[in-house]
Every structure is written in C-alpha cells, then in structure tokens.
Enzyme design. Structure first.
Site, PDB file in Angstrom:
ATOM      1  N   ALA A  13       0.821  -1.218   0.000  1.00  0.00           N
ATOM      2  CA  ALA A  13       0.000   0.000   0.000  1.00  0.00           C
ATOM      3  C   ALA A  13       0.855   1.268   0.000  1.00  0.00           C
ATOM      4  O   ALA A  13       0.640   2.194  -0.790  1.00  0.00           O
ATOM      5  CB  ALA A  13      -0.934  -0.017   1.210  1.00  0.00           C
ATOM      6  N   ARG A  24       4.599  12.639  -9.118  1.00  0.00           N
ATOM      7  CA  ARG A  24       3.674  13.757  -9.389  1.00  0.00           C
ATOM      8  C   ARG A  24       4.276  15.076  -8.918  1.00  0.00           C
ATOM      9  O   ARG A  24       4.129  16.103  -9.558  1.00  0.00           O
ATOM     10  CB  ARG A  24       2.338  13.506  -8.697  1.00  0.00           C
ATOM     11  CG  ARG A  24       1.597  12.408  -9.428  1.00  0.00           C
ATOM     12  CD  ARG A  24       0.138  12.335  -9.057  1.00  0.00           C
ATOM     13  NE  ARG A  24      -0.468  11.225  -9.800  1.00  0.00           N
ATOM     14  CZ  ARG A  24      -1.475  10.520  -9.392  1.00  0.00           C
ATOM     15  NH1 ARG A  24      -2.052  10.802  -8.245  1.00  0.00           N
ATOM     16  NH2 ARG A  24      -1.944   9.531 -10.127  1.00  0.00           N
ATOM     17  N   CYS A  44      -6.581  -5.393   1.978  1.00  0.00           N
ATOM     18  CA  CYS A  44      -7.947  -5.282   2.500  1.00  0.00           C
ATOM     19  C   CYS A  44      -8.873  -6.348   1.911  1.00  0.00           C
ATOM     20  O   CYS A  44      -9.922  -6.646   2.477  1.00  0.00           O
ATOM     21  CB  CYS A  44      -8.512  -3.900   2.194  1.00  0.00           C
ATOM     22  SG  CYS A  44      -7.410  -2.595   2.729  1.00  0.00           S
ATOM     23  N   VAL A  78      15.741  -6.848  -0.503  1.00  0.00           N
ATOM     24  CA  VAL A  78      16.863  -5.988  -0.108  1.00  0.00           C
ATOM     25  C   VAL A  78      17.478  -6.547   1.175  1.00  0.00           C
ATOM     26  O   VAL A  78      16.771  -6.745   2.177  1.00  0.00           O
ATOM     27  CB  VAL A  78      16.387  -4.538   0.125  1.00  0.00           C
ATOM     28  CG1 VAL A  78      17.533  -3.680   0.651  1.00  0.00           C
ATOM     29  CG2 VAL A  78      15.833  -3.950  -1.160  1.00  0.00           C
TER      30      VAL A  78
HETATM   31  C1  FAD Z   1      -6.022  -9.289   6.036  1.00  0.00           C
HETATM   32  C2  FAD Z   1      -5.826  -7.801   6.099  1.00  0.00           C
HETATM   33  C3  FAD Z   1      -6.897  -6.958   5.886  1.00  0.00           C
HETATM   34  C4  FAD Z   1      -6.722  -5.566   5.965  1.00  0.00           C
HETATM   35  N1  FAD Z   1      -7.805  -4.779   5.725  1.00  0.00           N
HETATM   36  C5  FAD Z   1      -7.661  -3.439   5.769  1.00  0.00           C
HETATM   37  C6  FAD Z   1      -8.764  -2.581   5.485  1.00  0.00           C
HETATM   38  O1  FAD Z   1      -9.879  -3.040   5.204  1.00  0.00           O
HETATM   39  N2  FAD Z   1      -8.546  -1.246   5.529  1.00  0.00           N
HETATM   40  C7  FAD Z   1      -7.316  -0.712   5.846  1.00  0.00           C
HETATM   41  O2  FAD Z   1      -7.158   0.509   5.849  1.00  0.00           O
HETATM   42  N3  FAD Z   1      -6.254  -1.521   6.101  1.00  0.00           N
HETATM   43  C8  FAD Z   1      -6.408  -2.846   6.081  1.00  0.00           C
HETATM   44  N4  FAD Z   1      -5.335  -3.657   6.362  1.00  0.00           N
HETATM   45  C9  FAD Z   1      -4.072  -3.024   6.746  1.00  0.00           C
HETATM   46  C10 FAD Z   1      -3.255  -2.709   5.526  1.00  0.00           C
HETATM   47  O3  FAD Z   1      -3.071  -3.889   4.798  1.00  0.00           O
HETATM   48  C11 FAD Z   1      -1.891  -2.192   5.934  1.00  0.00           C
HETATM   49  O4  FAD Z   1      -2.064  -0.995   6.639  1.00  0.00           O
HETATM   50  C12 FAD Z   1      -1.046  -1.966   4.689  1.00  0.00           C
HETATM   51  O5  FAD Z   1      -0.843  -3.189   4.013  1.00  0.00           O
HETATM   52  C13 FAD Z   1       0.276  -1.405   5.083  1.00  0.00           C
HETATM   53  O6  FAD Z   1       0.954  -1.205   3.885  1.00  0.00           O
HETATM   54  P1  FAD Z   1       2.497  -1.048   3.823  1.00  0.00           P
HETATM   55  O7  FAD Z   1       2.833  -0.787   2.390  1.00  0.00           O
HETATM   56  O8  FAD Z   1       2.926  -0.069   4.861  1.00  0.00           O
HETATM   57  O9  FAD Z   1       3.098  -2.449   4.314  1.00  0.00           O
HETATM   58  P2  FAD Z   1       2.950  -3.922   3.780  1.00  0.00           P
HETATM   59  O10 FAD Z   1       1.597  -4.158   3.202  1.00  0.00           O
HETATM   60  O11 FAD Z   1       3.388  -4.815   4.910  1.00  0.00           O
HETATM   61  O12 FAD Z   1       4.005  -4.028   2.595  1.00  0.00           O
HETATM   62  C14 FAD Z   1       5.377  -4.066   2.794  1.00  0.00           C
HETATM   63  C15 FAD Z   1       6.065  -4.185   1.468  1.00  0.00           C
HETATM   64  O13 FAD Z   1       7.472  -4.112   1.676  1.00  0.00           O
HETATM   65  C16 FAD Z   1       8.103  -5.207   1.022  1.00  0.00           C
HETATM   66  N5  FAD Z   1       9.340  -5.521   1.709  1.00  0.00           N
HETATM   67  C17 FAD Z   1       9.533  -5.678   3.048  1.00  0.00           C
HETATM   68  N6  FAD Z   1      10.821  -5.936   3.303  1.00  0.00           N
HETATM   69  C18 FAD Z   1      11.463  -5.922   2.091  1.00  0.00           C
HETATM   70  C19 FAD Z   1      12.804  -6.138   1.690  1.00  0.00           C
HETATM   71  N7  FAD Z   1      13.783  -6.405   2.568  1.00  0.00           N
HETATM   72  N8  FAD Z   1      13.101  -6.071   0.359  1.00  0.00           N
HETATM   73  C20 FAD Z   1      12.135  -5.812  -0.556  1.00  0.00           C
HETATM   74  N9  FAD Z   1      10.838  -5.607  -0.223  1.00  0.00           N
HETATM   75  C21 FAD Z   1      10.512  -5.664   1.080  1.00  0.00           C
HETATM   76  C22 FAD Z   1       7.067  -6.318   1.091  1.00  0.00           C
HETATM   77  O14 FAD Z   1       7.370  -7.326   0.199  1.00  0.00           O
HETATM   78  C23 FAD Z   1       5.804  -5.501   0.742  1.00  0.00           C
HETATM   79  O15 FAD Z   1       5.727  -5.280  -0.636  1.00  0.00           O
HETATM   80  C24 FAD Z   1      -5.466  -5.025   6.290  1.00  0.00           C
HETATM   81  C25 FAD Z   1      -4.371  -5.897   6.496  1.00  0.00           C
HETATM   82  C26 FAD Z   1      -4.527  -7.249   6.399  1.00  0.00           C
HETATM   83  C27 FAD Z   1      -3.350  -8.168   6.610  1.00  0.00           C
END
Ligand code: FAD
Length: 159
Positions: A13, A24, A44, A78
């Site tokens: 996300a 942008r 989500c 990474v």
């Molecule tokens: C089942 C579920 C349902 C959810 N439903 C909702 C909802 O309805 N509404 C809502 O607002 N939120 C929801 N959430 C929460 C939302 O998913 C998280 O807030 C969001 O995914 C956070 O995004 P992020 O990009 O910060 O982290 P993450 O989604 O954890 O993504 C991390 C990214 O970093 C990458 N990464 C990590 N370490 C490395 C590395 N060393 N090298 C390369 N890449 C790496 C991973 O591969 C991934 O692509 C839900 C979460 C889950 C699990």
C-alpha cells in the site's frame, strides 16, 4: 549499477503511493521501486478471498499502476542498505543506487508464542499469494474453523 533519484523499498500500500506522489511532485525525478513479492495482494481484500472474491489472483494490485506512473519496478529482497555509498544490495547481489531512499517495508503478522503453531491446518494471515492459495484449498474442505483474533481482520474472516 542501476540508480534512481528516489528509491522506494516496498510494493504494497505505502510503497507505490510514495512512488506515485514523488513522480507527481517531482516529474523530472526518476523513481525505482523494489519489492520482494512476484505479485502484490490488496491487503484489504484478503479476508474476502475466502468469500466473495474467490482467489488470491483476483485480489492483486496491478503492476500497470507503476508503469503508468513512470516507476521502474525491480523484484528482489533488499538485504543491505549502505547509507555511506547511497546504495542497497539485493539478495541476488544486484545493487541499486539512490539519492533519496523511502522505506515502505510494512508489517508482518505476529507468530504467537504458543505451542501448536506448526501443526497442520493452522494458518496465519499472510500477504502471500502461494500461502493463501494453500490456505484456500484447505478451507474449502474443512468443516469447523476457529479464528484467534477479534479485531477487524478476524471478524472479516468470520464473515
Ligand atoms: C487481512 C488484512 C486486511 C486488511 N484490511 C484493511 C482494510 O480493510 N482497511 C485498511 O485501511 N487496512 C487494512 N489492512 C491493513 C493494511 O493492509 C496495511 O495498513 C497496509 O498493508 C500497510 O501497507 P504497507 O505498504 O505499509 O506495508 P505492507 O503491506 O506490509 O508491505 C510491505 C512491502 O514491503 C516489502 N518488503 C519488506 N521488506 C522488504 C525487503 N527487505 N526487500 C524488498 N521488499 C521488502 C514487502 O514485500 C511488501 O511489498 C489489512 C491488512 C490485512 C493483513
């Protein structure tokens, strides 16, 4: 060595949003995004893979979103950030240089410190296509399901 003005680590996300915002705001800057998954799930939608959505493959964030915004995608894990030399190193050995680095590496579910987590048919909600396909296959043939966790994800799974 590949190099970018803005390097984003993380493809779920936050990462693409940071990359798109960078492009942008600063259209002349190059953006590279590194993520470790082959395909990225819409988090989500994960609970609904087991209901209305149907499969993990129907719940993916399209890579076209990055391409459309002029963001180069690199797939890999990474393992090192070298701030001195402004570069990161991937597990494959590939290096990517940067001017600015954004960490959008997110969160992982907690492995509960209780015995039995390793038993058959015990699952943790992971953002992982292959893992969820296996979980879906099991869920389609079991009768009784117990969910630990009564936050919104647990309740959505119950639904
Ligand atoms: C089942 C579920 C349902 C959810 N439903 C909702 C909802 O309805 N509404 C809502 O607002 N939120 C929801 N959430 C929460 C939302 O998913 C998280 O807030 C969001 O995914 C956070 O995004 P992020 O990009 O910060 O982290 P993450 O989604 O954890 O993504 C991390 C990214 O970093 C990458 N990464 C990590 N370490 C490395 C590395 N060393 N090298 C390369 N890449 C790496 C991973 O591969 C991934 O692509 C839900 C979460 C889950 C699990």
């Amino acid at each position: 060595m590949k190099s970018a003005d803005v390097l984003v680590i993380g493809g779920s996300a936050a990462g693409p949003t940071a990359g798109i915002s960078s492009r942008r705001r600063y259209p002349d800057k190059s953006v590279v995004l590194i993520r470790k998954e082959e395909q990225v799930l819409v988090p989500c939608g994960i609970p609904y893979i087991f209901g209305t959505v149907g499969t993990p493959e129907k719940n993916l964030i399209p890579d076209a979103l990055l391409e459309k915004n002029g963001i180069e995608l690199v797939k890999g894990n990474v393992v090192t950030i070298d701030r001195g030399q402004k570069r990161v190193v991937l597990e494959s050995g590939e290096e990517v240089g940067y001017d600015k680095l954004i960490l959008a590496t997110g969160s992982l579910p907690i492995d509960l410190p209780i015995p039995g987590l390793d038993k058959e048919n015990v699952f943790i909600v992971k953002k992982d296509v292959a893992y969820l396909n296996n979980m879906l296959e099991v869920m389609n043939r079991v009768k009784d399901v117990v969910i630990i966790g009564g936050g919104f994800i647990g309740v959505e799974f119950a639904d």
